[in-house]
Write a protein that holds these residues in place. Structure first.
Motif, mmCIF file in Angstrom:
data_model
loop_
_atom_site.group_PDB
_atom_site.id
_atom_site.type_symbol
_atom_site.label_atom_id
_atom_site.label_comp_id
_atom_site.label_asym_id
_atom_site.label_seq_id
_atom_site.Cartn_x
_atom_site.Cartn_y
_atom_site.Cartn_z
ATOM 1 N N GLU A 62 18.513 22.877 3.815
ATOM 2 C CA GLU A 62 18.305 24.190 4.294
ATOM 3 C C GLU A 62 17.009 24.410 5.028
ATOM 4 O OE1 GLU A 62 20.461 26.617 3.347
ATOM 5 O OE2 GLU A 62 21.583 25.089 2.128
ATOM 6 N N PRO A 63 17.345 24.779 6.421
ATOM 7 C CA PRO A 63 16.123 25.064 7.376
ATOM 8 C C PRO A 63 15.054 25.954 7.017
ATOM 9 C CG PRO A 63 18.285 25.228 8.503
ATOM 10 C CD PRO A 63 18.823 25.403 6.990
ATOM 11 N N ALA A 64 15.219 26.771 6.247
ATOM 12 C CA ALA A 64 13.781 27.418 5.715
ATOM 13 C C ALA A 64 13.243 26.680 4.728
ATOM 14 C CB ALA A 64 14.401 28.820 5.043
ATOM 15 N N TYR A 65 14.008 26.024 3.837
ATOM 16 C CA TYR A 65 13.143 25.124 2.994
ATOM 17 C C TYR A 65 12.595 24.108 3.338
ATOM 18 C CZ TYR A 65 15.867 27.756 -0.521
ATOM 19 O OH TYR A 65 16.412 28.964 -1.151
ATOM 20 N N PHE A 66 13.274 23.238 4.579
ATOM 21 C CA PHE A 66 12.613 22.135 5.279
ATOM 22 C C PHE A 66 11.445 22.521 5.892
ATOM 23 C CE2 PHE A 66 12.497 19.564 9.259
ATOM 24 C CZ PHE A 66 12.761 18.054 8.573
ATOM 25 N N ASP A 67 11.278 23.665 6.563
ATOM 26 C CA ASP A 67 10.212 24.196 7.260
ATOM 27 C C ASP A 67 8.959 24.549 6.304
ATOM 28 O OD1 ASP A 67 11.243 24.223 9.744
ATOM 29 O OD2 ASP A 67 11.868 25.996 9.912
ATOM 30 N N GLY A 87 0.798 -1.241 0.185
ATOM 31 C CA GLY A 87 0.021 0.026 -0.092
ATOM 32 C C GLY A 87 0.744 1.264 -0.020
ATOM 33 N N SER A 88 1.934 1.217 0.271
ATOM 34 C CA SER A 88 2.938 2.444 0.116
ATOM 35 C C SER A 88 3.140 2.755 -1.387
ATOM 36 C CB SER A 88 4.361 2.072 0.862
ATOM 37 O OG SER A 88 4.912 1.398 0.479
ATOM 38 N N VAL A 89 3.516 4.041 -1.277
ATOM 39 C CA VAL A 89 4.174 4.623 -2.774
ATOM 40 C C VAL A 89 5.121 5.648 -2.457
ATOM 41 C CG1 VAL A 89 2.511 6.599 -2.334
ATOM 42 C CG2 VAL A 89 3.117 6.047 -4.488
ATOM 43 N N VAL A 90 6.155 5.732 -3.472
ATOM 44 C CA VAL A 90 7.295 6.612 -3.414
ATOM 45 C C VAL A 90 7.051 7.795 -4.354
ATOM 46 C CG1 VAL A 90 9.515 7.015 -4.234
ATOM 47 C CG2 VAL A 90 8.891 4.813 -3.111
ATOM 48 N N CYS A 91 7.102 8.927 -3.647
ATOM 49 C CA CYS A 91 6.963 10.261 -4.412
ATOM 50 C C CYS A 91 8.212 11.038 -4.250
ATOM 51 C CB CYS A 91 5.646 10.993 -3.680
ATOM 52 S SG CYS A 91 4.097 10.229 -3.868
ATOM 53 N N ASP A 92 8.828 11.210 -5.468
ATOM 54 C CA ASP A 92 10.111 11.609 -5.522
ATOM 55 C C ASP A 92 10.163 12.999 -5.865
ATOM 56 O OD1 ASP A 92 12.751 12.331 -6.011
ATOM 57 O OD2 ASP A 92 13.446 10.423 -6.947
ATOM 58 N N PRO A 93 10.498 14.281 -5.046
ATOM 59 C CA PRO A 93 10.282 15.501 -5.475
ATOM 60 C C PRO A 93 11.364 15.992 -6.294
ATOM 61 C CG PRO A 93 10.429 15.168 -2.908
ATOM 62 C CD PRO A 93 10.718 13.817 -3.653
ATOM 63 N N GLU A 94 12.539 15.067 -6.836
ATOM 64 C CA GLU A 94 13.277 15.496 -7.730
ATOM 65 C C GLU A 94 12.624 15.602 -9.073
ATOM 66 O OE1 GLU A 94 16.851 13.060 -7.990
ATOM 67 O OE2 GLU A 94 17.972 14.423 -6.734
ATOM 68 N N HIS A 95 11.604 14.930 -9.480
ATOM 69 C CA HIS A 95 10.774 14.835 -10.683
ATOM 70 C C HIS A 95 10.289 16.142 -11.005
ATOM 71 C CE1 HIS A 95 11.545 10.758 -11.275
ATOM 72 N NE2 HIS A 95 10.830 10.593 -10.457
ATOM 73 N N VAL A 96 9.823 17.021 -9.812
ATOM 74 C CA VAL A 96 9.270 18.258 -9.953
ATOM 75 C C VAL A 96 10.685 19.279 -10.328
ATOM 76 C CG1 VAL A 96 8.227 20.128 -8.751
ATOM 77 C CG2 VAL A 96 7.508 17.928 -8.310
ATOM 78 N N GLY A 97 11.787 19.019 -9.794
ATOM 79 C CA GLY A 97 12.653 19.817 -10.056
ATOM 80 C C GLY A 97 13.308 19.563 -11.489
ATOM 81 N N PHE A 98 13.211 18.363 -11.954
ATOM 82 C CA PHE A 98 13.752 18.011 -13.294
ATOM 83 C C PHE A 98 12.784 18.813 -14.359
ATOM 84 C CE2 PHE A 98 15.753 13.731 -11.825
ATOM 85 C CZ PHE A 98 16.792 14.629 -11.524
ATOM 86 N N GLY A 99 11.514 18.651 -14.148
ATOM 87 C CA GLY A 99 10.631 19.494 -14.919
ATOM 88 C C GLY A 99 10.868 20.980 -14.914
ATOM 89 N N ASP A 116 16.099 26.247 -4.810
ATOM 90 C CA ASP A 116 15.871 27.614 -4.613
ATOM 91 C C ASP A 116 14.879 28.202 -5.176
ATOM 92 O OD1 ASP A 116 18.272 27.529 -3.115
ATOM 93 O OD2 ASP A 116 19.623 27.990 -4.919
ATOM 94 N N MET A 117 14.099 27.578 -5.974
ATOM 95 C CA MET A 117 12.925 28.064 -6.711
ATOM 96 C C MET A 117 11.814 27.772 -5.839
ATOM 97 S SD MET A 117 13.826 26.731 -10.548
ATOM 98 C CE MET A 117 12.614 27.838 -11.501
ATOM 99 N N ALA A 118 11.038 28.915 -5.732
ATOM 100 C CA ALA A 118 9.645 28.905 -4.686
ATOM 101 C C ALA A 118 8.697 28.074 -5.514
ATOM 102 C CB ALA A 118 9.332 30.401 -4.427
ATOM 103 N N SER A 119 8.559 27.924 -6.730
ATOM 104 C CA SER A 119 7.755 26.956 -7.203
ATOM 105 C C SER A 119 7.996 25.404 -7.083
ATOM 106 C CB SER A 119 7.797 27.259 -8.952
ATOM 107 O OG SER A 119 9.067 27.148 -9.498
ATOM 108 N N TRP A 120 9.173 25.259 -7.115
ATOM 109 C CA TRP A 120 9.642 23.711 -6.700
ATOM 110 C C TRP A 120 9.067 23.463 -5.262
ATOM 111 C CZ3 TRP A 120 12.626 21.521 -2.448
ATOM 112 C CH2 TRP A 120 12.546 20.074 -2.614
ATOM 113 N N ARG A 121 9.402 24.286 -4.400
ATOM 114 C CA ARG A 121 8.892 24.137 -2.764
ATOM 115 C C ARG A 121 7.314 23.868 -2.966
ATOM 116 N NH1 ARG A 121 12.714 28.091 -2.372
ATOM 117 N NH2 ARG A 121 11.448 29.532 -1.470
ATOM 118 N N GLN A 122 6.590 24.932 -3.264
ATOM 119 C CA GLN A 122 5.309 24.980 -3.564
ATOM 120 C C GLN A 122 4.668 23.515 -4.219
ATOM 121 O OE1 GLN A 122 3.030 26.819 -1.930
ATOM 122 N NE2 GLN A 122 1.178 25.956 -3.035
ATOM 123 N N GLY A 123 5.282 23.242 -5.351
ATOM 124 C CA GLY A 123 4.880 22.043 -6.120
ATOM 125 C C GLY A 123 5.045 20.835 -5.215
#
Length: 201
Positions: free
Chosen positions: A84-89, A26-38, A53-60
């Motif tokens: 990066e602590p700010a991005y982590f938060d 039932g688990s699934v892997v969601c890899d945020p690198e794919h958003v960055g590659f796009g 560093d792109m706000a669009s990556w963090r929001q996406g």
């Protein structure tokens, strides 16, 4: 539950994520690198930098994970270096505190020499040349990830992938199916996972 597996580049995040996926129904892997590659593909090469560093990556990333956690019934596994602590938060903290999701974060740590060896092994015959970005970021990542903000810390120098998966599952209160692979099968599985998820960006 969101299970965020942090760690330096070459720290074993992807291998461990897919080992947990294999053994946790039932688990699934969601890899945020794919958003960055796009985002990189949309950006002229000369303007490409660290997509985090792109706000669009963090929001996406936040929006996709929020959707997955609301609509998917199983555990959502995220293998991603985020130091990066700010991005982590902005991403992890917001999912936990803002959206109210259950988030379990672990950081895989190893000695510098161990990570360099792993990076060299996954270099597809080119050693560390292919992993220059990861090597450049290594000391910064290890320094940041040792801080309390990025606990829980799991040390992987003397543990193989199934053992690291077991440690993460125990810390998160998850029950994995038993690992029945022998040594040869495990090596083949690790190699195949590395090939499938090789980074060519």
């Amino acid at each position: 539950m969101l299970l965020w597996i942090n760690g330096p580049f070459g720290g074993g995040k992807t291998q461990t994520a897919y080992e947990i996926l294999r053994r946790l129904p039932g688990s699934v892997v969601c890899d945020p690198e794919h958003v960055g590659f796009g985002l990189h593909r949309m950006t002229p090469p000369a303007l490409r930098g660290d997509f985090q560093d792109m706000a669009s990556w963090r929001q996406g990333v936040y929006e996709v994970l929020d959707l997955a956690l609301r609509r998917h019934e199983g555990v959502v596994i995220v293998p991603m270096t985020l130091v990066e602590p700010a991005y982590f938060d902005e991403v992890v903290g917001r999912l936990r505190d803002g959206a109210g999701h259950e988030v379990h974060h672990v950081a895989l740590l190893a000695q510098r020499e161990t990570v360099l060896r792993r990076l060299s092994e996954r270099g597809l015959g080119r050693g560390l040349k292919r992993e220059s970005f990861a090597v450049q970021k290594l000391d910064h990542c290890l320094e940041r990830l040792r801080k309390p903000l990025f606990a829980e810390h799991i040390h992987t120098d003397r543990a193989n992938v199934p053992e690291v998966a077991d440690m993460i599952a125990a810390s998160a209160g998850l029950r994995l199916a038993p690992n029945t692979d022998g040594a040869l099968r495990q090596r083949l599985r690790t190699a195949w996972t590395g090939v499938k998820h090789a980074r060519f960006e």
